[in-house]
Design a protein around this motif. Structure first.
Motif, short mmCIF file in Angstrom:
data_model
loop_
_atom_site.label_atom_id
_atom_site.label_comp_id
_atom_site.label_asym_id
_atom_site.label_seq_id
_atom_site.Cartn_x
_atom_site.Cartn_y
_atom_site.Cartn_z
N ASP A 1 -23.61 -47.14 4.76
CA ASP A 1 -22.74 -46.61 3.71
C ASP A 1 -21.85 -47.71 3.15
N GLU A 2 -22.30 -48.95 3.30
CA GLU A 2 -21.52 -50.10 2.85
C GLU A 2 -21.19 -50.03 1.36
N HIS A 3 -22.09 -49.46 0.56
CA HIS A 3 -21.88 -49.39 -0.89
C HIS A 3 -21.53 -47.97 -1.36
N TYR A 4 -20.87 -47.22 -0.47
CA TYR A 4 -20.46 -45.86 -0.80
C TYR A 4 -18.94 -45.82 -0.83
N GLU A 5 -18.39 -45.61 -2.01
CA GLU A 5 -16.94 -45.55 -2.18
C GLU A 5 -16.50 -44.08 -2.10
N ARG A 6 -16.33 -43.60 -0.88
CA ARG A 6 -16.00 -42.19 -0.65
C ARG A 6 -14.80 -41.73 -1.47
N SER A 7 -13.82 -42.60 -1.65
CA SER A 7 -12.62 -42.23 -2.39
C SER A 7 -12.90 -42.00 -3.88
N HIS A 8 -14.01 -42.51 -4.40
CA HIS A 8 -14.36 -42.31 -5.81
C HIS A 8 -15.38 -41.19 -6.02
N VAL A 9 -15.90 -40.66 -4.93
CA VAL A 9 -16.90 -39.59 -5.01
C VAL A 9 -16.17 -38.24 -4.90
N PRO A 10 -16.37 -37.35 -5.85
CA PRO A 10 -15.71 -36.04 -5.76
C PRO A 10 -16.00 -35.34 -4.43
N ALA A 11 -15.00 -34.67 -3.90
CA ALA A 11 -15.14 -34.00 -2.60
C ALA A 11 -16.32 -33.03 -2.57
N LEU A 12 -16.55 -32.32 -3.66
CA LEU A 12 -17.65 -31.36 -3.71
C LEU A 12 -19.01 -32.05 -3.58
N VAL A 13 -19.15 -33.21 -4.20
CA VAL A 13 -20.39 -33.99 -4.10
C VAL A 13 -20.55 -34.49 -2.67
N ASP A 14 -19.49 -35.04 -2.10
CA ASP A 14 -19.54 -35.56 -0.74
C ASP A 14 -19.88 -34.45 0.26
N LEU A 15 -19.30 -33.29 0.06
CA LEU A 15 -19.57 -32.15 0.93
C LEU A 15 -21.02 -31.67 0.80
N ALA A 16 -21.52 -31.61 -0.43
CA ALA A 16 -22.92 -31.22 -0.63
C ALA A 16 -23.85 -32.23 0.04
N PHE A 17 -23.54 -33.52 -0.07
CA PHE A 17 -24.35 -34.54 0.61
C PHE A 17 -24.38 -34.29 2.11
N ARG B 1 -33.83 -43.49 8.44
CA ARG B 1 -32.85 -44.35 7.74
C ARG B 1 -32.07 -43.46 6.78
N ILE B 2 -30.73 -43.54 6.89
CA ILE B 2 -29.83 -42.79 6.02
C ILE B 2 -29.01 -43.80 5.23
N VAL B 3 -29.01 -43.66 3.91
CA VAL B 3 -28.24 -44.56 3.05
C VAL B 3 -27.40 -43.74 2.08
N LEU B 4 -26.11 -44.02 2.07
CA LEU B 4 -25.19 -43.46 1.09
C LEU B 4 -24.73 -44.61 0.20
N SER B 5 -24.79 -44.41 -1.11
CA SER B 5 -24.32 -45.46 -2.02
C SER B 5 -23.70 -44.80 -3.24
N SER B 6 -22.90 -45.57 -3.96
CA SER B 6 -22.30 -45.05 -5.18
C SER B 6 -21.94 -46.21 -6.10
N ASN B 7 -21.83 -45.87 -7.37
CA ASN B 7 -21.31 -46.80 -8.35
C ASN B 7 -20.41 -46.00 -9.28
N SER B 8 -20.05 -46.51 -10.42
CA SER B 8 -19.11 -45.80 -11.28
C SER B 8 -19.73 -44.55 -11.92
N GLN B 9 -21.06 -44.44 -11.93
CA GLN B 9 -21.72 -43.33 -12.60
C GLN B 9 -22.30 -42.27 -11.66
N GLU B 10 -22.77 -42.69 -10.48
CA GLU B 10 -23.44 -41.72 -9.60
C GLU B 10 -23.27 -42.07 -8.13
#
Length: 181
Positions: free
Chosen positions: A51-67, A88-97
């Motif tokens: 989850d190195e490239h997953y910015e949890r603080s920028h991901v809406p709670a509802l999205v994070d919970l659904a994940f 293998r489990i990978v969580l990632s995020s950027n400014s759009q998704e």
């Protein structure tokens, strides 16, 4: 109206695979992925998590919970049905998704094509015999429904190398646009 839609979406995300409201203990979202990794390891399945490239603080709670709920269902299915030795489990995020990817090296599902929507899932479900229907029950349907509620795309496919890949991509730029149940 917007608040009511958000509450409906949250209930849909929290619903378990039998259609009932899930456990009453507060859900940690993806902060608790270590529990899923431990669950897989205790079943004798080697699991890597990134989850190195997953910015949890920028991901809406509802999205994070659904994940987290989709990951819970996927890990349960892997232990029960996949005969996998690695995951293998990978969580990632950027400014759009935000993206969740789960890959195993198990036996797959015996599907001939990629499943990328609830309609495609329903078609494969109808085309599958009794044994296949038992494997493709409410859990996978719930994954697609949760993805839909957050406006995400969910894809299930069997790579040529074997196993199964599940990918969920959720928009986060306009995450206030939720789907109703």
């Amino acid at each position: 109206k917007a608040s009511l839609d958000e509450i409906r979406a949250m209930v849909g995300v929290l619903r378990n695979s039998e259609g009932e409201v899930a456990e009453t203990v507060p859900t940690q979202g993806t902060k608790d992925v270590s529990g899923y990794v431990a669950y897989l390891n205790s079943a004798g399945i080697s699991c890597s998590f990134d989850d190195e490239h997953y910015e949890r603080s920028h991901v809406p709670a509802l999205v994070d919970l659904a994940f987290a709920r989709i990951l819970k269902e996927a890990t349960t299915n892997i232990v029960k049905h996949a005969s996998a030795s690695t995951v293998r489990i990978v969580l990632s995020s950027n400014s759009q998704e935000a993206t969740l990817e789960i890959t195993d090296d198990g036996c797959g599902m015996g599907i001939a094509r990629e499943i990328d929507s609830l309609d495609a899932f329903s078609q494969v479900f109808r085309d599958t015999g009794e044994e296949g229907r038992a494997l493709m029950g409410n859990g996978l349907r719930g994954m697609f429904e949760r993805a839909h509620l957050i406006g995400a795309a969910l894809t299930i496919r069997e790579p040529v190398s074997g196993g199964l890949e599940i990918k969920v991509s959720a928009p986060i730029a306009n995450s206030s646009e939720k789907r109703s149940i």
